[in-house]
Write a protein that holds these residues in place. Sequence first.
Motif, mmCIF file in Angstrom:
data_model
loop_
_atom_site.group_PDB
_atom_site.id
_atom_site.type_symbol
_atom_site.label_atom_id
_atom_site.label_comp_id
_atom_site.label_asym_id
_atom_site.label_seq_id
_atom_site.Cartn_x
_atom_site.Cartn_y
_atom_site.Cartn_z
ATOM 1 N N VAL A 173 25.392 -26.780 -69.049
ATOM 2 C CA VAL A 173 24.367 -27.753 -68.677
ATOM 3 C C VAL A 173 24.627 -28.272 -67.267
ATOM 4 C CG1 VAL A 173 23.357 -30.001 -69.235
ATOM 5 C CG2 VAL A 173 23.893 -28.389 -71.072
ATOM 6 N N ALA A 174 25.871 -28.582 -66.956
ATOM 7 C CA ALA A 174 26.222 -29.055 -65.616
ATOM 8 C C ALA A 174 25.947 -27.975 -64.577
ATOM 9 C CB ALA A 174 27.692 -29.472 -65.571
ATOM 10 N N PHE A 175 26.293 -26.728 -64.884
ATOM 11 C CA PHE A 175 26.051 -25.617 -63.967
ATOM 12 C C PHE A 175 24.563 -25.469 -63.669
ATOM 13 C CE2 PHE A 175 24.933 -21.080 -63.557
ATOM 14 C CZ PHE A 175 25.580 -20.814 -62.360
ATOM 15 N N VAL A 176 23.742 -25.522 -64.709
ATOM 16 C CA VAL A 176 22.298 -25.373 -64.533
ATOM 17 C C VAL A 176 21.741 -26.519 -63.697
ATOM 18 C CG1 VAL A 176 20.094 -25.385 -65.778
ATOM 19 C CG2 VAL A 176 21.992 -24.018 -66.630
ATOM 20 N N GLN A 177 22.166 -27.739 -63.980
ATOM 21 C CA GLN A 177 21.670 -28.890 -63.227
ATOM 22 C C GLN A 177 22.105 -28.827 -61.763
ATOM 23 O OE1 GLN A 177 23.221 -32.060 -65.644
ATOM 24 N NE2 GLN A 177 21.385 -32.145 -66.938
ATOM 25 N N ILE A 178 23.344 -28.432 -61.512
ATOM 26 C CA ILE A 178 23.843 -28.319 -60.133
ATOM 27 C C ILE A 178 23.090 -27.226 -59.382
ATOM 28 C CG2 ILE A 178 25.850 -27.657 -58.753
ATOM 29 C CD1 ILE A 178 27.568 -29.141 -60.893
ATOM 30 N N CYS A 179 22.884 -26.080 -60.030
ATOM 31 C CA CYS A 179 22.143 -24.983 -59.392
ATOM 32 C C CYS A 179 20.713 -25.409 -59.064
ATOM 33 C CB CYS A 179 22.128 -23.748 -60.291
ATOM 34 S SG CYS A 179 23.695 -22.894 -60.349
ATOM 35 N N PHE A 180 20.083 -26.123 -59.976
ATOM 36 C CA PHE A 180 18.721 -26.606 -59.730
ATOM 37 C C PHE A 180 18.704 -27.547 -58.532
ATOM 38 C CE2 PHE A 180 15.393 -29.792 -60.395
ATOM 39 C CZ PHE A 180 14.282 -28.968 -60.394
ATOM 40 N N ALA A 181 19.637 -28.495 -58.502
ATOM 41 C CA ALA A 181 19.675 -29.466 -57.399
ATOM 42 C C ALA A 181 19.940 -28.767 -56.059
ATOM 43 C CB ALA A 181 20.745 -30.522 -57.669
ATOM 44 N N ILE A 182 20.851 -27.806 -56.050
ATOM 45 C CA ILE A 182 21.162 -27.090 -54.805
ATOM 46 C C ILE A 182 19.959 -26.278 -54.336
ATOM 47 C CG2 ILE A 182 22.560 -25.222 -53.814
ATOM 48 C CD1 ILE A 182 24.920 -26.304 -55.481
ATOM 49 N N SER A 183 19.331 -25.548 -55.257
ATOM 50 C CA SER A 183 18.193 -24.719 -54.843
ATOM 51 C C SER A 183 17.025 -25.568 -54.359
ATOM 52 C CB SER A 183 17.753 -23.797 -55.980
ATOM 53 O OG SER A 183 17.250 -24.547 -57.059
ATOM 54 N N LEU A 184 16.749 -26.669 -55.051
ATOM 55 C CA LEU A 184 15.673 -27.553 -54.620
ATOM 56 C C LEU A 184 16.009 -28.188 -53.270
ATOM 57 C CD1 LEU A 184 12.941 -28.790 -55.343
ATOM 58 C CD2 LEU A 184 14.173 -30.610 -56.527
ATOM 59 N N GLY A 185 17.246 -28.637 -53.127
ATOM 60 C CA GLY A 185 17.673 -29.256 -51.867
ATOM 61 C C GLY A 185 17.632 -28.295 -50.697
ATOM 62 N N CYS A 186 18.118 -27.077 -50.889
ATOM 63 C CA CYS A 186 18.109 -26.088 -49.805
ATOM 64 C C CYS A 186 16.686 -25.712 -49.407
ATOM 65 C CB CYS A 186 18.893 -24.839 -50.216
ATOM 66 S SG CYS A 186 20.670 -25.109 -50.285
ATOM 67 N N THR A 187 15.820 -25.545 -50.391
ATOM 68 C CA THR A 187 14.427 -25.216 -50.068
ATOM 69 C C THR A 187 13.758 -26.382 -49.344
ATOM 70 O OG1 THR A 187 14.357 -23.824 -52.040
ATOM 71 C CG2 THR A 187 12.255 -24.364 -51.017
ATOM 72 N N ALA A 188 14.007 -27.603 -49.787
ATOM 73 C CA ALA A 188 13.436 -28.777 -49.119
ATOM 74 C C ALA A 188 13.941 -28.890 -47.681
ATOM 75 C CB ALA A 188 13.758 -30.048 -49.908
ATOM 76 N N LEU A 189 15.227 -28.649 -47.483
ATOM 77 C CA LEU A 189 15.773 -28.681 -46.119
ATOM 78 C C LEU A 189 15.154 -27.589 -45.257
ATOM 79 C CD1 LEU A 189 19.557 -29.448 -46.739
ATOM 80 C CD2 LEU A 189 17.858 -30.913 -45.618
ATOM 81 N N GLY A 190 14.943 -26.417 -45.860
ATOM 82 C CA GLY A 190 14.290 -25.339 -45.117
ATOM 83 C C GLY A 190 12.891 -25.729 -44.677
ATOM 84 N N VAL A 191 12.153 -26.398 -45.539
ATOM 85 C CA VAL A 191 10.805 -26.851 -45.189
ATOM 86 C C VAL A 191 10.879 -27.931 -44.105
ATOM 87 C CG1 VAL A 191 8.771 -28.082 -46.041
ATOM 88 C CG2 VAL A 191 9.756 -26.229 -47.397
ATOM 89 N N ILE A 192 11.814 -28.858 -44.242
ATOM 90 C CA ILE A 192 11.935 -29.959 -43.276
ATOM 91 C C ILE A 192 12.268 -29.447 -41.880
ATOM 92 C CG2 ILE A 192 13.367 -31.958 -42.636
ATOM 93 C CD1 ILE A 192 13.531 -32.569 -45.674
ATOM 94 N N PHE A 193 13.195 -28.501 -41.796
ATOM 95 C CA PHE A 193 13.642 -28.017 -40.482
ATOM 96 C C PHE A 193 12.865 -26.801 -39.975
ATOM 97 C CE2 PHE A 193 17.470 -30.353 -41.899
ATOM 98 C CZ PHE A 193 17.522 -31.262 -40.859
#
Length: 93
Positions: A15-35
Amino acid sequence: MFDEDRIQQDSPAWVAFVQICFAISLGCTALGVIFLPVNLWVKGYLGMGLLFTVGSTIILSKTLRDQHEARKLIKRIRDAKTEKILTEFEKVS
């Protein structure tokens, strides 16, 4: 007649792995859009698309899980009815 051993549960590590992966993927994609070197309205459009995609993915996965659980419940009810009929038949025979 509730059998807790039949319930599939994920480990806390998974459960922790899935939540961390989700947060990282969402964060990286959001940063990609921002920059992304494009106009602000393009970033807004991509950001909305990202949020709608994430939201609909969560809704889809929940719906599929609910359908699966409903099918399991219906199967258990049918099995119980069949077992009851067989038990009554054995008593009559």
